[in-house]
Design an enzyme around this catalytic site. Structure first.
Site, PDB file in Angstrom:
ATOM      1  CB  ALA A   1      -2.536   7.063  -3.325  1.00 31.84           C
TER       2      ALA A   1
ATOM      3  CB  SER B   1      -0.948  -0.157   1.174  1.00 31.46           C
ATOM      4  OG  SER B   1      -1.950   1.048   1.090  1.00 31.46           O
ATOM      5  CG  ASN B   2      -0.299   4.688  -1.181  1.00 30.38           C
ATOM      6  OD1 ASN B   2      -1.140   5.354  -0.571  1.00 30.38           O
ATOM      7  ND2 ASN B   2      -0.787   3.938  -2.175  1.00 30.38           N
ATOM      8  N   PRO B   3       1.206   5.446   1.746  1.00 32.49           N
ATOM      9  CG  PRO B   3       3.108   6.731   2.522  1.00 32.49           C
ATOM     10  CD  PRO B   3       2.526   6.174   1.378  1.00 32.49           C
TER      11      PRO B   3
END
Ligand code: CTP
Length: 403
Positions: A278, A211-213
């Site tokens: 995102a 995933s991403n922040p």
């Protein structure tokens, strides 16, 4: 989704007339339509119905006294004005109309109204002679000369004092209808907006994911501002923490594929599609159904691409004569303009909002942002500030393009 009062914050300000008792039903009807309702009362209103009744009905303390330190501290005039999306004055007595017109702030209702800048629905109710009085009519006309004031009623009928004539409070259903139409006024009234927000998660096994922040803050700010401007908004939201906005259709998703499945049936009906999510660009080719046990050596995971939701949606709608305006986001760490313009062209977008996520106060998780917006001709907007202020600036640009 399109219920106009769903999730709206409505302040019902009650004046001192016999129709004050009908405000009790009004509070109930507004709640039934999905609104959160808080009440302010004049001293006169408190002679007709008790604040306790309205507190029980609204589920919130009732604001009655600007000189009560406890009230002012917790839910006084400034708080109420900040909280409310819409004020309804019901009943708006001749005295209350005169005081509002004069800009007085001499009780709970008028001080709160003085601090409020949003739309105000006036629901007059009084005896026919008071309604017909030239001063009452002049005061009302002066208020209605300002676009943020609207009036509903009064209607003719049997009045409390036995007279028959003009002066009854409008019917409840008409009050709610008028409140609904005021609540959806704004430059995006009647428009549908679809927003993707937050990250996606691609699981490798039941306990691990890519995933991403992203926290979804920018996408949610875009959704909230669109709603405040009158749009019917759908947000397709990846896994994020924190409270979610009310008053819009919320579709929760996990993976890029789920995001795609939520977007595709909705995108053609939208007037604007804002892709702020995102999205994870890769997923594991093989997802293990059970937890993978670690070995001592390095592991190899084969990653494959996830669907590009924005590009797929753009391809689907591009030939439509009434296609939505397509707005993408680009998070970059260098050569922001170059990469953003490439994405704009490749995905055939109308606008792209680019930010340099390596800057302080921009990008993932921050409450502020600094963006450059491009269209096919080049840079068209620069904005920085809170994510909400940036969203407002972007919507200013979008609404001008829609017109
Ligand atoms: N986007 C999408 N689906 C994806 C990837 C991106 O809908 N699978 C959307 C994003 O919501 C955003 C825009 O496309 O509006 C970003 O474009 P993209 O080229 O994917 O940006 P990056 O993921 O940053 O690309 P790169 O890693 O190549 O820089």
């Amino acid at each position: 989704m399109t219920e106009p009062l769903l999730g709206r914050n409505i302040a019902v300000a009650i004046g001192g007339g016999i129709a004050a008792y009908k405000a009790c039903d009004l509070v109930r009807e507004l709640q039934r339509a999905g609104a959160d309702v808080r009440v302010a009362m004049t001293k006169g209103a408190c002679e007709f119905v008790t604040p306790l009744t309205l507190q029980a009905l609204s589920g919130h303390p009732v604001f009655t006294d600007t000189f009560d330190a406890a009230q002012e501290h917790h839910y006084g005039h400034l708080e109420l004005a900040k909280w409310a999306d819409l004020f309804i004055l019901a009943p708006a007595t001749a005295d209350l109309l005169a005081r509002v017109k004069a800009g007085l702030g001499n009780d709970a209702v008028t001080t709160a109204l003085l601090a409020f800048r949003g739309p105000v629905l006036l629901a007059p109710a009084m005896n026919t002679a008071m309604w017909d009085h030239a001063e009452t009519q002049t005061n009302l006309a002066a208020l209605l000369a300002q676009p943020r004031y609207r009036v509903v009623g009064p209607v003719a009928g049997l009045l409390a004092d036995g007279d028959v004539g003009m002066g009854r409070l409008a019917e409840l259903k008409d009050l709610v209808a008028a409140a609904s139409s005021l609540a959806v006024s704004g430059p995006l009234a009647g428009r549908r907006v679809l927003v993707t927000a937050g990250p996606t998660r691609e699981f490798l096994d039941p306990v691990r994911f890519l995933s991403n922040p992203s926290t979804g803050k920018m996408g949610l700010a875009m959704a909230e501002v669109a709603r405040a401007l009158g749009a019917a908004v759908t947000v397709v939201l990846g896994p994020v923490e924190g409270p979610t906005p009310r008053g819009l259709e919320l579709v929760r998703v996990g993976t890029a594929e789920e995001l795609l499945a939520a977007v595709m049936p909705r995108v053609e009906a939208a007037d604007v599609f804002v892709a702020a999510a995102a999205v994870s660009d890769w997923k594991a080719q093989q997802v293990s159904p059970v937890k993978t046990k670690k070995g001592d050596g390095p592991e190899t995971i084969t990653l494959v691409r996830t669907p590009d939701v924005l590009a797929t949606a753009s391809a689907k709608v591009h030939a439509n004569p009434k296609r939505p305006l397509l707005v993408g986001f680009a998070a970059e760490t260098h050569d922001v303009g170059t990469y953003a313009k490439e994405k704009l062209a490749k995905k055939r977008l109308d606008l792209i909002v680019a930010n340099d996520v390596s800057q302080r106060g921009a990008g993932f998780g921050a409450d502020t942002n600094q963006v450059l917006v491009f269209d096919g001709s080049g840079e068209v907007l620069r904005a920085d500030g809170s994510k909400r202020d940036v969203a407002k600036a972007i919507w200013g640009l979008i609404t001008s393009r829609l017109a």
